[in-house]
Scaffold this motif. Sequence first.
Motif, PDB file in Angstrom:
ATOM      1  N   LYS A 132      34.679  38.008  50.722  1.00  0.00           N
ATOM      2  CA  LYS A 132      35.378  39.221  50.305  1.00  0.00           C
ATOM      3  C   LYS A 132      36.856  39.126  50.668  1.00  0.00           C
ATOM      4  N   GLY A 133      37.697  39.482  49.732  1.00  0.00           N
ATOM      5  CA  GLY A 133      39.147  39.418  49.896  1.00  0.00           C
ATOM      6  C   GLY A 133      39.747  38.925  48.597  1.00  0.00           C
ATOM      7  N   THR A 134      41.019  38.717  48.584  1.00  0.00           N
ATOM      8  CA  THR A 134      41.694  38.291  47.371  1.00  0.00           C
ATOM      9  C   THR A 134      42.192  36.862  47.518  1.00  0.00           C
ATOM     10  N   ASN A 135      42.892  36.384  46.502  1.00  0.00           N
ATOM     11  CA  ASN A 135      43.496  35.053  46.536  1.00  0.00           C
ATOM     12  C   ASN A 135      44.611  35.017  45.506  1.00  0.00           C
ATOM     13  N   PRO A 136      45.527  34.068  45.621  1.00  0.00           N
ATOM     14  CA  PRO A 136      46.660  34.033  44.694  1.00  0.00           C
ATOM     15  C   PRO A 136      46.255  33.939  43.219  1.00  0.00           C
ATOM     16  N   GLU A 137      45.218  33.160  42.907  1.00  0.00           N
ATOM     17  CA  GLU A 137      44.829  33.004  41.500  1.00  0.00           C
ATOM     18  C   GLU A 137      44.288  34.299  40.916  1.00  0.00           C
ATOM     19  N   GLU A 138      43.523  35.043  41.707  1.00  0.00           N
ATOM     20  CA  GLU A 138      43.012  36.338  41.266  1.00  0.00           C
ATOM     21  C   GLU A 138      44.166  37.307  41.004  1.00  0.00           C
ATOM     22  N   LEU A 139      45.163  37.267  41.865  1.00  0.00           N
ATOM     23  CA  LEU A 139      46.321  38.142  41.689  1.00  0.00           C
ATOM     24  C   LEU A 139      47.127  37.749  40.453  1.00  0.00           C
ATOM     25  N   ILE A 140      47.241  36.447  40.191  1.00  0.00           N
ATOM     26  CA  ILE A 140      47.916  35.985  38.969  1.00  0.00           C
ATOM     27  C   ILE A 140      47.136  36.445  37.742  1.00  0.00           C
ATOM     28  N   ALA A 141      45.804  36.324  37.787  1.00  0.00           N
ATOM     29  CA  ALA A 141      44.969  36.765  36.659  1.00  0.00           C
ATOM     30  C   ALA A 141      45.166  38.254  36.387  1.00  0.00           C
ATOM     31  N   ALA A 142      45.187  39.054  37.440  1.00  0.00           N
ATOM     32  CA  ALA A 142      45.399  40.496  37.272  1.00  0.00           C
ATOM     33  C   ALA A 142      46.781  40.776  36.690  1.00  0.00           C
ATOM     34  N   ALA A 143      47.791  40.078  37.212  1.00  0.00           N
ATOM     35  CA  ALA A 143      49.152  40.272  36.713  1.00  0.00           C
ATOM     36  C   ALA A 143      49.268  39.877  35.252  1.00  0.00           C
ATOM     37  N   HIS A 144      48.654  38.751  34.870  1.00  0.00           N
ATOM     38  CA  HIS A 144      48.780  38.294  33.492  1.00  0.00           C
ATOM     39  C   HIS A 144      48.024  39.219  32.539  1.00  0.00           C
TER      40      HIS A 144
END
Length: 140
Positions: A42-54
């Motif tokens: 559980k938690g986030t990661n840079p790739e997940e944040l990039i996916a959300a941003a894109h």
Amino acid sequence: MIRTANALWTGTGRDGKGQISTQSGVLDGSPYGFNTRFENEKGTNPEELIAAAHAGCFTMALAFALQAAGFTATELKTDCAITLDKEGSGFKVSKSALTLTATVPGIEKEKFGEIAAGAKAGCPISKLLNAEISLDWTLA
């Protein structure tokens, strides 16, 4: 316009832990680490944040482009899958795959395809990424 975020890391790369916070407070000490990036903790990661941003950036760009062309979407739903590949001794974000389902009354399929392609190319996050960007779409 400038938006900010910060990351705090303690410990080693593999065993350390981090926290990510954003200016808006939406993320406030959100955990990230090796286990959230390369495993399924559980938690986030840079790739997940990039996916959300894109996904968010493209969808908003498409809404504006449709409006400029005289159309209003009833619904635009975009999923984004970011691919992280091994590159040499490190890693690289190599692909961003956008998958869109759209409901736009009164628009023809060809016109929608043109507008969606323009939004994909013009979205600021698309311009930022040094990766292959694909778009699959369905017009409901």
